[in-house]
Design a protein around this motif. Structure first.
Motif, PDB file in Angstrom:
ATOM      1  N   TYR A  95       0.893  -0.941   0.396  1.00 40.71           N
ATOM      2  CA  TYR A  95       0.160  -0.095   0.188  1.00 40.71           C
ATOM      3  C   TYR A  95       0.607   1.068  -0.146  1.00 40.71           C
ATOM      4  O   TYR A  95       0.801   2.117  -0.711  1.00 40.71           O
ATOM      5  CB  TYR A  95      -0.890   0.220   1.370  1.00 40.71           C
ATOM      6  N   GLU A 136       2.381   1.766  -3.167  1.00 42.30           N
ATOM      7  CA  GLU A 136       1.192   2.454  -4.784  1.00 42.30           C
ATOM      8  C   GLU A 136       1.319   3.981  -4.189  1.00 42.30           C
ATOM      9  O   GLU A 136       0.766   4.545  -5.030  1.00 42.30           O
ATOM     10  CB  GLU A 136       0.068   1.057  -4.652  1.00 42.30           C
ATOM     11  N   ASN A 137       1.035   4.297  -2.473  1.00 37.53           N
ATOM     12  CA  ASN A 137       0.417   4.964  -2.077  1.00 37.53           C
ATOM     13  C   ASN A 137       2.204   5.783  -2.704  1.00 37.53           C
ATOM     14  O   ASN A 137       1.704   7.609  -3.501  1.00 37.53           O
ATOM     15  CB  ASN A 137       0.632   5.734  -0.790  1.00 37.53           C
ATOM     16  N   GLU A 186      -3.652   7.684 -12.321  1.00 36.20           N
ATOM     17  CA  GLU A 186      -4.942   7.019 -12.123  1.00 36.20           C
ATOM     18  C   GLU A 186      -4.716   5.629 -12.179  1.00 36.20           C
ATOM     19  O   GLU A 186      -5.966   4.750 -11.253  1.00 36.20           O
ATOM     20  CB  GLU A 186      -5.695   7.172 -13.465  1.00 36.20           C
ATOM     21  N   ASN A 246      -2.437   4.760  -8.657  1.00 36.89           N
ATOM     22  CA  ASN A 246      -3.700   5.480  -7.582  1.00 36.89           C
ATOM     23  C   ASN A 246      -5.377   4.238  -6.943  1.00 36.89           C
ATOM     24  O   ASN A 246      -5.138   4.062  -5.936  1.00 36.89           O
ATOM     25  CB  ASN A 246      -4.909   6.689  -7.708  1.00 36.89           C
ATOM     26  N   GLU A 247      -5.079   3.837  -8.238  1.00 38.08           N
ATOM     27  CA  GLU A 247      -6.187   2.186  -8.441  1.00 38.08           C
ATOM     28  C   GLU A 247      -5.684   1.120  -6.956  1.00 38.08           C
ATOM     29  O   GLU A 247      -6.341   0.197  -6.456  1.00 38.08           O
ATOM     30  CB  GLU A 247      -6.455   1.714  -9.207  1.00 38.08           C
ATOM     31  N   HIS A 248      -4.022   1.186  -7.832  1.00 33.93           N
ATOM     32  CA  HIS A 248      -3.807  -0.725  -6.992  1.00 33.93           C
ATOM     33  C   HIS A 248      -3.659   0.114  -5.213  1.00 33.93           C
ATOM     34  O   HIS A 248      -4.389  -0.722  -4.383  1.00 33.93           O
ATOM     35  CB  HIS A 248      -1.925  -0.232  -7.481  1.00 33.93           C
ATOM     36  N   ARG A 249      -3.849   1.008  -5.110  1.00 32.81           N
ATOM     37  CA  ARG A 249      -3.684   1.933  -3.609  1.00 32.81           C
ATOM     38  C   ARG A 249      -4.385   1.690  -2.918  1.00 32.81           C
ATOM     39  O   ARG A 249      -4.448   1.003  -2.375  1.00 32.81           O
ATOM     40  CB  ARG A 249      -2.794   3.266  -3.555  1.00 32.81           C
ATOM     41  N   ARG A 250      -5.602   2.449  -3.556  1.00 30.54           N
ATOM     42  CA  ARG A 250      -6.852   1.975  -3.220  1.00 30.54           C
ATOM     43  C   ARG A 250      -7.258   0.408  -3.184  1.00 30.54           C
ATOM     44  O   ARG A 250      -7.355  -0.003  -1.324  1.00 30.54           O
ATOM     45  CB  ARG A 250      -8.114   2.402  -4.025  1.00 30.54           C
ATOM     46  N   VAL A 251      -6.675  -0.252  -4.556  1.00 31.98           N
ATOM     47  CA  VAL A 251      -7.289  -1.917  -3.645  1.00 31.98           C
ATOM     48  C   VAL A 251      -6.379  -2.579  -2.053  1.00 31.98           C
ATOM     49  O   VAL A 251      -6.950  -3.313  -1.996  1.00 31.98           O
ATOM     50  CB  VAL A 251      -7.100  -2.950  -4.673  1.00 31.98           C
ATOM     51  N   TYR A 291      -5.072  -0.421   0.120  1.00 30.02           N
ATOM     52  CA  TYR A 291      -5.616  -0.452   1.681  1.00 30.02           C
ATOM     53  C   TYR A 291      -6.709  -0.789   1.842  1.00 30.02           C
ATOM     54  O   TYR A 291      -6.628  -0.966   2.989  1.00 30.02           O
ATOM     55  CB  TYR A 291      -5.809   1.466   0.816  1.00 30.02           C
ATOM     56  N   ASN A 292      -8.194  -1.457   0.974  1.00 30.69           N
ATOM     57  CA  ASN A 292      -8.817  -2.049   1.019  1.00 30.69           C
ATOM     58  C   ASN A 292      -8.626  -3.220   1.534  1.00 30.69           C
ATOM     59  O   ASN A 292      -9.592  -3.861   2.854  1.00 30.69           O
ATOM     60  CB  ASN A 292     -10.257  -2.163  -0.042  1.00 30.69           C
TER      61      ASN A 292
END
Length: 168
Positions: free
Chosen positions: A108, A111-112, A139, A142-147, A149-150
């Motif tokens: 995370y 990717e951040n 973009e 950012n999608e990798h970061r979101r995934v 993190y979740n």
């Protein structure tokens, strides 16, 4: 960063390090689906590196940016759709070990850092095509970061409850 070539050179190094991270940690996570996920992301970071390498060569040649579409033109036309589907390989609701938590957190944070770098780099580039290329890279990261993190939050919370701890 002073110029576009320096931005791209730095980004190439970041993507290469990300690829190495995912390759090395694919064998260290306990969850089999997480292993597949890291393998897919290693390949994705390799693809990002190749795109950046083409951009660097173009900037070195005549100082102009290539549109993101032309950088990906010789790749499989379904690459990004396929990659998007492959990146959806995620452990989901299944159980991660405690050791997976630290790996997911590191992923995370990587990717951040990537996403933030591309976001800031857009402000340092005056060329509109360059901004669009960096926007696309932002973009994706950012999608990798979101995934990540979740997934990290799910794994952390699952392990909290198993340990009899609840922060709520």
């Amino acid at each position: 960063m002073k110029n576009s070539k320096e931005i791209i050179a730095f980004a190439m190094n970041m993507e290469k390090q990300g690829q190495k991270f995912y390759e090395s940690f694919a064998d260290q996570v306990d969850h089999p689906e997480a292993k597949k996920w890291f393998e897919v992301l290693a390949e994705t970071e390799r693809e990002h590196y190749e795109i950046l390498e083409k951009q660097y060569q173009q900037l070195d040649k005549d100082g102009t940016w290539l549109p993101i579409e032309s950088l990906t033109a010789d790749m499989d036309p379904g690459l990004f759709e396929n990659r998007s589907q492959r990146e959806k390989i995620a452990p989901g609701d299944t159980k991660h070990s405690l050791s997976d938590l630290s790996v997911l957190r590191m992923a995370y944070l990587i990717e951040n850092d990537f996403a933030e770098f591309y976001k800031k780099a857009m402000d340092q580039v005056s060329d509109e095509v360059g901004k669009q290329t960096l926007q696309a890279l932002f973009e994706w990261e950012n999608e990798h970061r979101r995934v990540f993190y979740n997934e990290y939050r799910k794994a952390m919370e699952a392990n909290w409850f198993e340990q009899g701890f609840s922060p709520f």
